[in-house]
Design a protein around this motif. Structure first.
Motif, PDB file in Angstrom:
ATOM      1  N   ASN A   1       0.827  -1.196   0.000  1.00 32.33           N
ATOM      2  CA  ASN A   1       0.000   0.000   0.000  1.00 32.33           C
ATOM      3  C   ASN A   1       0.869   1.256   0.000  1.00 32.33           C
ATOM      4  N   LEU A   2       0.233   2.403  -0.198  1.00 31.04           N
ATOM      5  CA  LEU A   2       0.987   3.639  -0.373  1.00 31.04           C
ATOM      6  C   LEU A   2       1.769   4.028   0.882  1.00 31.04           C
ATOM      7  N   GLU A   3       1.272   3.684   2.058  1.00 26.34           N
ATOM      8  CA  GLU A   3       1.987   4.035   3.278  1.00 26.34           C
ATOM      9  C   GLU A   3       3.261   3.209   3.429  1.00 26.34           C
ATOM     10  N   GLU A   4       3.241   1.953   2.951  1.00 29.89           N
ATOM     11  CA  GLU A   4       4.407   1.087   3.082  1.00 29.89           C
ATOM     12  C   GLU A   4       5.597   1.611   2.280  1.00 29.89           C
ATOM     13  N   THR A   5       5.338   2.350   1.210  1.00 37.40           N
ATOM     14  CA  THR A   5       6.442   2.834   0.377  1.00 37.40           C
ATOM     15  C   THR A   5       7.170   4.009   1.007  1.00 37.40           C
ATOM     16  N   LYS A   6       6.616   4.593   2.060  1.00 33.13           N
ATOM     17  CA  LYS A   6       7.188   5.806   2.636  1.00 33.13           C
ATOM     18  C   LYS A   6       8.228   5.529   3.722  1.00 33.13           C
ATOM     19  N   LYS A   7       8.691   4.268   3.818  1.00 30.39           N
ATOM     20  CA  LYS A   7       9.635   3.924   4.872  1.00 30.39           C
ATOM     21  C   LYS A   7      10.872   3.251   4.305  1.00 30.39           C
ATOM     22  N   LEU A   8      11.941   3.325   5.069  1.00 28.93           N
ATOM     23  CA  LEU A   8      13.219   2.704   4.753  1.00 28.93           C
ATOM     24  C   LEU A   8      13.379   1.455   5.603  1.00 28.93           C
ATOM     25  N   LEU A   9      14.084   0.462   5.089  1.00 28.94           N
ATOM     26  CA  LEU A   9      14.382  -0.730   5.873  1.00 28.94           C
ATOM     27  C   LEU A   9      15.779  -0.579   6.466  1.00 28.94           C
TER      28      LEU A   9
END
Length: 486
Positions: free
Chosen positions: A2-10
């Protein structure tokens, strides 16, 4: 995803926002629509990812993991890629633009394939006993991981190239920071999530999205032991300079200007079909794409007429459409770049046989589409003959004899790939031996296989990927002397 998942770094096994809250966007090149926002990594994020990778490299959970266990881990990643194949292919097509037939039938398939291939290598990375002249001494070698590796990937084949770098890096026991191109980050983020799901220990795989500053910070970071980069020759040179601080290992797969030699005895219909696919796959946005066509002067008119007619018939449209052969270029910037080169060819006197302009029509008006373009009468000194265009532009030359065509095919700063079209085995072997390129195909498309080396001469880069050659790139050799005297 989802769009929120793309806004983070691993980082260190956790999905976190950029330290400074930075966010950027990625767009569908077929219609210009916003696909997703993603985190814009900054210097603090690079420091955190490098520190996490170093801790994981030294952690017994990863360091002491058996080769068999590493192999099973890589195999699980391959299984997960196949499980998500349809979604990954659709995501890649929307983010990069490539036809769905390529993303689903080639790139996702290859991504799983390379993980399985290197899963097998985990138990076969061996040293050897050396014959030394020191009395009463046993000498043997060990192959050990390089350490913390920055993997920086391009926008043309985001998932496949990330996979074919990540798999051997992990097989050899390294830890990794993935940094995808800012134009196409989405499939790499998905791959990173699959690594976590597969059970890769925290910090072994980290993923930083963002623009060039994040890549530059990784290259210069003293905590990074190796950089593996695929992209432009210009950026490759910058990476060599940036890596000098701690003399980190560098491998580079860079640009190309592949010659295609069509001999007098060639099956012209097969050469036309093969060269058209070899030149225009992924809309010509491939470093191994065939771009310079040297045709025996007695067959040149036939070849030119047939390939121009075939190019003009190719279906152009959004990559997600099943019948599309030629999708959009990745960005407005790339569209302008291709148009600039075409204008240059016209100004310098090349004969424009077909194409040469931005594509028009209801399905393509909002995207970055360019017609397949064929030039004839091209001279070796023209800009379109010398520089990498990275678009659907074919340049046709004629030649008289083998010595001439070899000299002209080799008259380039690049040396990644080449192809020969002939029905004579002597011609095939002779030309394959004389052409300066990392890979020479004969009567074939520019294919990549996990078991065969891929890389180039000259400005096409340093080192080789795939096969045992990638194991060499991601390991150091240690010699051990043991005193046997009593």
């Amino acid at each position: 995803m989802n769009l929120e998942e793309t806004k983070k770094l691993l980082v260190a096994g956790e999905w976190v926002p950029a330290a400074d809250g930075g966010v950027a966007q990625t767009y569908d090149p077929a219609d210009g629509q916003l696909l997703a926002s993603f985190a814009e990594a900054g210097p603090a994020d690079v420091d955190a990812a490098v520190a996490a990778a170093r801790r994981a490299f030294d952690d017994p959970e990863w360091r002491a993991m058996s080769p068999d266990a590493r192999g099973r881990l890589l195999w699980r990643i391959a299984d997960l890629i196949e499980r998500d194949a349809a979604a990954l292919a659709e995501l890649e097509t929307h983010d990069q633009g490539q036809p769905i037939s390529m993303s689903s039938g080639v790139n996702v398939v290859l991504s799983a394939q390379v993980f399985r291939y290197y899963a097998g290598w985990c138990t076969k990375i061996e040293g050897r006993v050396s014959s030394v002249s020191v009395p009463d001494t046993l000498h043997y070698t060990r192959r050990e991981p390089v350490g913390v590796c920055a993997i920086i990937t391009p926008w043309n084949f985001p998932l496949a190239i990330a996979a074919w770098k990540l798999a051997p890096a992990l097989a050899c026991g390294n830890t990794v920071i993935l940094k995808p191109a800012e134009q196409t980050p989405l499939s790499t983020l998905w791959l990173a999530r699959l690594c976590v799901e597969a059970g890769v220990p925290a910090g072994v795989v980290n993923c930083l999205t963002g623009g060039p500053p994040a890549g530059q910070a990784l290259v210069a970071h003293p905590g990074v032991d190796k950089v593996s980069f695929t992209g432009s020759t210009e950026v490759g040179k910058q990476i060599v300079a940036g890596a000098a601080g701690n003399l980190k290992r560098v491998s580079l797969e860079l640009g190309g200007k592949a010659p295609s030699i069509i001999a007098r005895d060639a099956d012209i219909d097969a050469a036309v079909a093969g060269n058209l696919q070899g030149a225009l796959f992924n809309t010509g946005q491939a470093c191994g794409a065939y771009t310079r066509f040297f045709v025996d002067h007695k067959r040149a008119d036939e070849f030119t007429e047939k390939i121009a007619a075939a190019a003009a018939r190719l279906p152009i449209g959004p990559g997600i459409r099943p019948d599309t052969v030629l999708g959009p270029l990745v960005s407005a910037e790339q569209l302008d770049r291709v148009a600039h080169y075409v204008d240059s060819g016209v100004r310098q006197g090349a004969q424009l046989v077909t194409g040469g302009r931005r594509a028009t029509g209801p399905d393509v008006e909002r995207g970055h589409f360019f017609e397949p373009t064929v030039f004839a009468g091209v001279r070796d000194d023209m800009v379109i003959a010398r520089e990498e265009i990275f678009g659907p532009v074919l340049s046709i030359f004629t030649y008289e004899d083998e010595d001439e065509v070899v000299a002209r095919a080799n008259d380039t700063d690049y040396g990644l790939a080449a192809v020969v079209w002939t029905q004579d085995t002597v011609t095939a072997h002779s030309l394959a031996g004389r052409i300066r390129a990392g890979t020479v195909f004969v009567n074939l498309l520019p294919l990549i296989d996990p078991g065969a080396p891929w890389g180039g001469f000259g400005l096409s880069g340093w080192g080789r990927e795939m096969g045992s050659f990638a194991v060499d790139e991601f390991t150091e050799t240690k010699g051990v002397f043991l005193n046997l005297a009593r």
